[in-house]
Design an enzyme around this catalytic site. Structure first.
Site, short mmCIF file in Angstrom:
data_model
loop_
_atom_site.label_atom_id
_atom_site.label_comp_id
_atom_site.label_asym_id
_atom_site.label_seq_id
_atom_site.Cartn_x
_atom_site.Cartn_y
_atom_site.Cartn_z
N GLY A 118 0.38 5.74 0.62
CA GLY A 118 -0.48 6.86 0.96
C GLY A 118 0.33 8.07 1.30
N PHE A 169 1.29 9.05 4.06
CA PHE A 169 2.24 8.78 5.13
C PHE A 169 3.52 8.15 4.60
CE2 PHE A 169 -0.61 5.18 4.65
CZ PHE A 169 0.29 4.14 4.44
N GLY A 170 3.45 7.42 3.49
CA GLY A 170 4.59 6.68 2.99
C GLY A 170 4.14 5.38 2.35
N ASP A 202 -11.51 7.73 11.61
CA ASP A 202 -11.25 7.65 10.17
C ASP A 202 -11.80 6.35 9.61
OD1 ASP A 202 -10.34 8.69 7.77
OD2 ASP A 202 -8.32 7.87 7.98
N GLY A 235 0.82 -1.20 0.00
CA GLY A 235 0.00 0.00 0.00
C GLY A 235 0.85 1.25 0.00
#
Length: 349
Positions: free
Chosen positions: A46, A48-49, A158, A44
């Site tokens: 996103g 954030f990294g 979230d 994955g």
């Protein structure tokens, strides 16, 4: 040939990924001394990294490594909060933390490996037949995870489809992930936040009012609505319009997609998408709702004025759900491109 998703109740006590662990980290411990990281096996990506597979050298256990780039002290504080929350949330329905490292510019979280991908991505696959019965199995697990969080006085903040993953590609077990925005809840405090995903955020967040565990339950209601119909109840032409729709809290079951949905399912959603937080069902109440508790051999109840029965084992149309997932993919891609662009601009200046 199409096949149904496994409709048996998942035995989540079987084969836990590892025993509960109290995770601490310091800069003296070096990641590569303990783990082999496989960047080519990306799971994955996103803002954030990235998340990729890794292997613990001492045990050969295959896990996942989430690398979070740290640029500001506040970002470090947020990741430290995420670690503290995950250490507290040791439950079969929630992503489990195994280890953590800090190399100065990144914090790397080592977690259990979730290989089945996003729930919505899985159920729109042509080889699977989605039924209302299957939806109850997934929603029950979601509520089990949220119920445990809330009993630990943690609010996720979230809840959205991207944060619900399938444990494997063949099982019906799911996990809730991403506790980066999670907050500890004090009933005596007046905590307010201004973040979240417009389509899934509760009215009290948009209005900058006090958040409670009920804030998560609104999002659970939105997820359920979309899973059953493929429609997003508050989505507008832009974020501003979507947020306006959320604050009005007006929605309905008028679309033909709901013709094949039982009244019990509609009642479940109706008791979650309530503007007043105190009037929403809690996660514990959801688990006791007749839609999630109903034995498979009992027919769904009918509301006054309705006609006929609904076959919960009948295949639901996934056309609109596929359109929803494709739109979300595009939105994530655009957000990633914008984030990369901002990083380049910041580097140039």
């Amino acid at each position: 040939m199409s096949k149904k998703i496994d409709e048996t109740e998942p035995d989540y006590e079987k084969d836990p990924p590892f025993h509960p662990r109290k995770v601490t980290y310091c800069k003296e411990r070096k990641l590569n001394q303990f783990y082999d990281i496989y960047p080519n096996k990306e799971l994955g990506r996103g803002k954030f990294g990235t998340v990729c597979e890794c292997r613990e050298k001492s045990s050969s256990k295959i896990l996942a490594a989430k690398t979070i780039n740290i640029k500001k002290p506040q970002e470090r504080k947020e990741v430290e909060n995420e670690i503290a929350v995950m250490c507290q949330l040791q439950h079969p329905r929630l992503l489990q933390l195994y280890d953590a490292f800090d190399d100065g510019s990144n914090i790397i979280l080592i977690t259990e490996l979730i290989a089945g991908g996003e729930l919505f991505e899985r159920v729109i696959d042509d080889e699977f037949i989605l039924t209302e019965k299957v939806c109850t199995i997934f929603m029950r697990q979601i509520c089990e995870g949220v119920d445990f969080m809330h009993r630990q006085k943690v609010i996720h903040l979230d809840m959205k489809p991207e944060n619900i993953l399938c444990l494997t590609q063949n099982s019906n077990r799911i996990k809730l992930i991403d506790f980066g925005l999670a907050r500890h809840y004090d009933p005596n405090s007046n905590v307010k936040v201004m973040f979240g995903t417009p389509e899934f955020v509760a009215p009290e967040v948009v209005n900058f009012e006090r958040i409670t565990p009920a804030t998560d339950m609104w999002s659970v209601g939105v997820i359920c609505y979309i899973l059953l119909s493929g429609l997003s109840p508050f989505m507008g032409d832009n974020d501003g319009e979507t947020l306006s729709n959320v604050t009005q809290a007006e929605w309905d079951f008028n679309d033909e997609s709901f013709d094949a949905i039982s009244d019990d399912a509609k009642d479940f959603i109706t008791k979650l998408l309530v503007k007043q937080p105190e009037k929403r069902m809690t996660a514990a109440q959801c688990l006791n709702h007749k839609w999630l508790k109903r034995p498979s051999n009992r027919r769904p109840s009918l509301l006054p004025g309705t006609k006929g029965d609904v076959d919960e084992n009948k295949a639901l149309s996934k056309v609109k759900l596929k359109h929803f997932v494709i739109r979300r993919r595009w939105q994530k891609a655009v957000n990633t491109i914008l984030a990369i662009h901002r990083m380049k601009v910041a580097t140039i200046h």
